[in-house]
Design an enzyme around this catalytic site. Structure first.
Site, PDB file in Angstrom:
ATOM      1  CD  GLU A  30      -2.101   4.034   3.216  1.00 47.57           C
ATOM      2  OE1 GLU A  30      -1.762   3.390   2.197  1.00 47.57           O
ATOM      3  OE2 GLU A  30      -3.256   4.058   3.656  1.00 47.57           O
ATOM      4  CB  CYS A  64      -6.504  -0.710   5.322  1.00 46.00           C
ATOM      5  SG  CYS A  64      -4.807  -1.334   5.240  1.00 46.00           S
ATOM      6  CB  CYS A 118      -1.953   1.586   6.301  1.00 42.58           C
ATOM      7  SG  CYS A 118      -1.542   0.759   4.739  1.00 42.58           S
ATOM      8  CG  HIS A 142      -2.046  -0.954   1.164  1.00 42.85           C
ATOM      9  ND1 HIS A 142      -3.102  -0.943   2.048  1.00 42.85           N
ATOM     10  CD2 HIS A 142      -2.315  -1.958   0.286  1.00 42.85           C
ATOM     11  CE1 HIS A 142      -3.967  -1.893   1.727  1.00 42.85           C
ATOM     12  NE2 HIS A 142      -3.511  -2.533   0.662  1.00 42.85           N
TER      13      HIS A 142
END
Lengths: 147, 147
Positions: free
Chosen positions: B57, B85, B88, B55
């Site tokens: 992040e 999410c 993260c 992801h």
């Protein structure tokens, strides 16, 4: 069905945790098993890599996906010596991994302290495998760190 | 104090999300800001890297830590176009990041749907920055995917 026992695979994860211990990392190790074979091994490397995301589980998930050529770890099991944290629990959710086996529980930072369901509904979980061995290793590590 | 506005930095994160869009990835982008400078930029690469952990992040956190030579992102802000999410959020907890700014909310998979505190108690949060721009980009992506 796995031909080797859960203890066998958890012992392989413990061997990874021991490498972490020797390298001055919090001793947590993990292996990913697919069709009775270990396809990824990893240990916590947050200090060496200067990276809070470099938990054993995260590295094992990435490595297993790389091996399989698939980002979903269907029909795979993760064996990890300590109950995963929320980050790793969240990563396991995305991976849709079939089984999670862990050793010692982590009442402080483990994903199980959350009331809501963290893992994917497809994922089955069993904790407590070689829990004492894992907890002893962590205990020895923090004792050594304090001295 | 940051000399540039939050919208300026979020727009930089949106530029990253647009790169993701062009590469066929779910369009989420992130930047890490430290002392009014962008020290890391990233976009979602789960498809390209075949890795559920990739992801925006996560990549931005790793990259910022690498830049700083410190695994803790003290006095840093993460700007991300979509609410993080759980994975993260868990990574942000470990990073002890000072500020989190996000764009659109993610009612389905965002960390805020959990009742318990996910982020580090030191971390302050502000959502809704350029939220419409971020949501439009995601909407366009999924519309294109379905056609």
């Amino acid at each position: 069905m796995e031909l080797y026992s859960k203890e066998y695979f958890m012992n392989e994860a413990l061997k990874q945790a021991k490498i972490a211990f020797e390298e001055g990392e919090i001793p947590v190790g993990a292996v990913v098993v697919c069709k009775n074979r270990i396809i990824a091994k990893a240990y916590n490397q947050t200090e060496k890599l200067n990276d809070v995301t470099a938990h054993a589980e995260m590295i094992a998930i990435t490595s297993a996906a790389n091996y399989l050529g698939s980002k979903y770890l269907i029909d795979c099991s993760l064996y990890v010596t300590l109950e995963p944290c929320l980050m790793c629990g969240g990563a396991l959710f995305w991976s849709q991994i079939t089984q999670l086996y862990f050793g010692a529980t982590d009442p402080k930072r483990g994903y199980q302290r959350f009331k809501e369901t963290i893992l994917h509904p497809k994922t089955t979980v069993e904790g407590g495998i070689l829990a004492n061995e894992s907890a002893s290793l962590l205990h020895d590590f923090f004792k050594k760190l304090r001295n």
